[in-house]
Write an enzyme that holds these catalytic residues in place. Structure first.
Site, PDB file in Angstrom:
ATOM      1  N   GLU A 122      25.484  35.242  51.542  1.00 43.92           N
ATOM      2  CA  GLU A 122      25.060  36.428  52.599  1.00 43.92           C
ATOM      3  C   GLU A 122      23.851  37.245  51.942  1.00 43.92           C
ATOM      4  OE1 GLU A 122      28.866  36.755  55.604  1.00 43.92           O
ATOM      5  OE2 GLU A 122      29.006  37.971  53.915  1.00 43.92           O
ATOM      6  N   CYS A 149      19.859  43.979  49.571  1.00 45.44           N
ATOM      7  CA  CYS A 149      21.082  42.823  48.567  1.00 45.44           C
ATOM      8  C   CYS A 149      20.820  41.838  48.611  1.00 45.44           C
ATOM      9  CB  CYS A 149      21.969  43.819  49.119  1.00 45.44           C
ATOM     10  SG  CYS A 149      23.746  43.555  48.248  1.00 45.44           S
ATOM     11  N   CYS A 202      32.819  34.364  44.221  1.00 46.27           N
ATOM     12  CA  CYS A 202      32.171  34.858  42.844  1.00 46.27           C
ATOM     13  C   CYS A 202      33.940  33.908  41.798  1.00 46.27           C
ATOM     14  CB  CYS A 202      32.718  36.353  42.965  1.00 46.27           C
ATOM     15  SG  CYS A 202      32.800  37.353  41.362  1.00 46.27           S
ATOM     16  N   CYS A 232      38.722  40.272  41.378  1.00 47.71           N
ATOM     17  CA  CYS A 232      38.727  41.588  41.052  1.00 47.71           C
ATOM     18  C   CYS A 232      39.295  41.120  43.372  1.00 47.71           C
ATOM     19  CB  CYS A 232      37.345  42.054  41.306  1.00 47.71           C
ATOM     20  SG  CYS A 232      36.702  42.354  40.005  1.00 47.71           S
ATOM     21  N   CYS A 253      38.337  43.129  46.472  1.00 47.54           N
ATOM     22  CA  CYS A 253      36.919  42.377  47.065  1.00 47.54           C
ATOM     23  C   CYS A 253      37.415  41.384  47.799  1.00 47.54           C
ATOM     24  CB  CYS A 253      35.361  42.559  45.383  1.00 47.54           C
ATOM     25  SG  CYS A 253      34.486  41.504  46.067  1.00 47.54           S
ATOM     26  N   ASN A 266      35.569  49.849  50.874  1.00 51.07           N
ATOM     27  CA  ASN A 266      35.394  48.961  52.316  1.00 51.07           C
ATOM     28  C   ASN A 266      36.794  47.919  52.836  1.00 51.07           C
ATOM     29  OD1 ASN A 266      32.971  50.285  53.116  1.00 51.07           O
ATOM     30  ND2 ASN A 266      31.632  49.413  50.597  1.00 51.07           N
ATOM     31  N   CYS A 307      29.533  47.448  49.955  1.00 47.95           N
ATOM     32  CA  CYS A 307      30.108  46.810  48.977  1.00 47.95           C
ATOM     33  C   CYS A 307      31.624  46.021  49.120  1.00 47.95           C
ATOM     34  CB  CYS A 307      29.844  47.385  48.156  1.00 47.95           C
ATOM     35  SG  CYS A 307      30.047  47.945  46.743  1.00 47.95           S
TER      36      CYS A 307
END
Length: 368
Positions: A108, A121, A128, A132, A135, A316, A359
């Site tokens: 994305e 962005c 990933c 974390c 996230c 978020n 984020c």
């Protein structure tokens, strides 16, 4: 660690993305064109179309001989990203695109238009591997690294929309790029640095975006930060810190067990000294986890006197997460404590939250 992360990023036997002119410096593009039986200056023409006019369509390249357009485009401008879905909010000025790569991986990118700038962005990996827990991308795991051209193509796609007046506000251009989408940029070091050069070299070498308008984010891969400092680039470094103490950061940012807070910040200060650029420290405020006043004081003590700016990010929401954003009063106190230490601080705009484009929310789901 850097090499290990990169080596694991591609599944055994996986195919590489097709070669694209954005993967190559201009001299190598000229060699590739010559191998196709064309004069070297055709590489400049192709590059101007892609980097300057944002097109890869042969029928729009009227300065090329009609009988060679298709062959040149097929060899050096293969399609890399297919649009699966686009979501918009903020009256159309924030747009999240879901892309499918040649091998089915999903990534994305997010375009954000402000009154004074347009920021893209971009993702550097499909998924990933940093894990974390707050996230969405980190929880999805790593599929593979993106190629240089797959990264650059995200910016060119945004530039094409802007140039065509398809984003409210009239025709425009991409002015800023942040490597804060999916993935850990410095775990895909070679492709990311090459992508920065393609974005910032002047047309026809690249897109002509200012290096000072590019931000590369990292969770703290210290050897790669040191390597980036020696590249001679003037991009901004953003360190995703999220905790000032190793005990908590070991949980929030698991790579901290390899390179701890002191080492990460030491590398960041070395980067600032080498480049003259202020380091951005990213800090997601999580209710009752890392937003205590004493942690603000601890962070302020670590950062005071350095060339640094803190971006506080209200957490978020992500599906299934037990964590949420800090209380407004705790957020204000955190800001006050940092300012008391003389540390510049802002609270980041949560643009794109409604479309899971903010984020920590990029998960690249193909669900409708």
């Amino acid at each position: 660690m850097e090499l290990t992360l990169t080596a694991k990023a591609r599944r055994p036997g996986a195919r590489r993305p097709p070669r694209h002119l954005a993967d190559l410096p201009l001299a190598q593009r000229r060699d590739a064109v010559t191998e196709l039986g064309q004069p070297p200056f055709r590489a400049n023409q192709l590059s101007r179309h892609f980097f300057g006019r944002y097109t890869d369509q042969p029928d729009e390249m009227t300065d090329l001989p009609r009988d060679s357009r298709d062959a040149l485009a097929q060899a050096l401008l293969p399609p890399l990203l297919t649009a699966e879905r686009e979501l918009a909010c903020d009256d159309g000025t924030t747009r999240k695109s879901l892309w499918r790569t040649f091998d089915g991986a999903l990534v994305e990118s997010v375009l954000m238009r402000y009154p004074d700038r347009v920021t893209m962005c971009v993702s550097s990996q499909a998924g990933c591997g940093m894990a974390c827990p707050f996230c969405a991308t980190g929880q999805a795991g790593l599929t593979r690294n993106l190629s240089t051209a797959e990264i650059v193509a995200q910016v060119v796609a945004g530039a094409r929309l802007l140039a065509g007046g398809q984003v409210p506000g009239g025709p425009g251009r991409v002015s800023n790029v942040v490597f804060m989408g999916m993935g850990e940029p410095l775990a895909n070091y070679a492709s990311v640095v090459a992508a920065v050069r393609r974005m910032t070299d002047p047309v026809p070498d690249g897109m002509g975006i200012s290096q000072r308008s590019v931000t590369v984010s990292t969770v703290g891969l210290v050897p790669a930060i040191n390597r980036l400092a020696a590249e001679g680039l003037s991009v901004r470094l953003a360190v995703s810190l999220h905790a000032p103490d190793d005990e908590l950061r070991d949980t929030l940012v698991p790579v901290n067990r390899r390179w701890q807070v002191g080492e990460v910040l030491g590398a960041a200060w070395d980067y600032a000294a080498a480049t003259g650029r202020r380091v951005s420290v990213e800090y997601a405020l999580i209710k009752d986890i890392n937003d205590q006043a004493w942690r603000a004081d601890m962070l302020g003590s670590l950062l005071a006197g350095h060339l640094v700016h803190v971006n506080l990010i209200p957490l978020n929401p992500t599906p299934g997460s037990k964590w949420t954003a800090s209380r407004p009063a705790d957020e204000r106190e955190f800001v006050r404590r940092l300012e008391a230490h003389g540390v510049p601080v802002t609270v980041r705009d949560t643009r794109g939250r409604e479309i899971d484009g903010a984020c920590g929310q990029l998960a690249a789901s193909a669900r409708p």
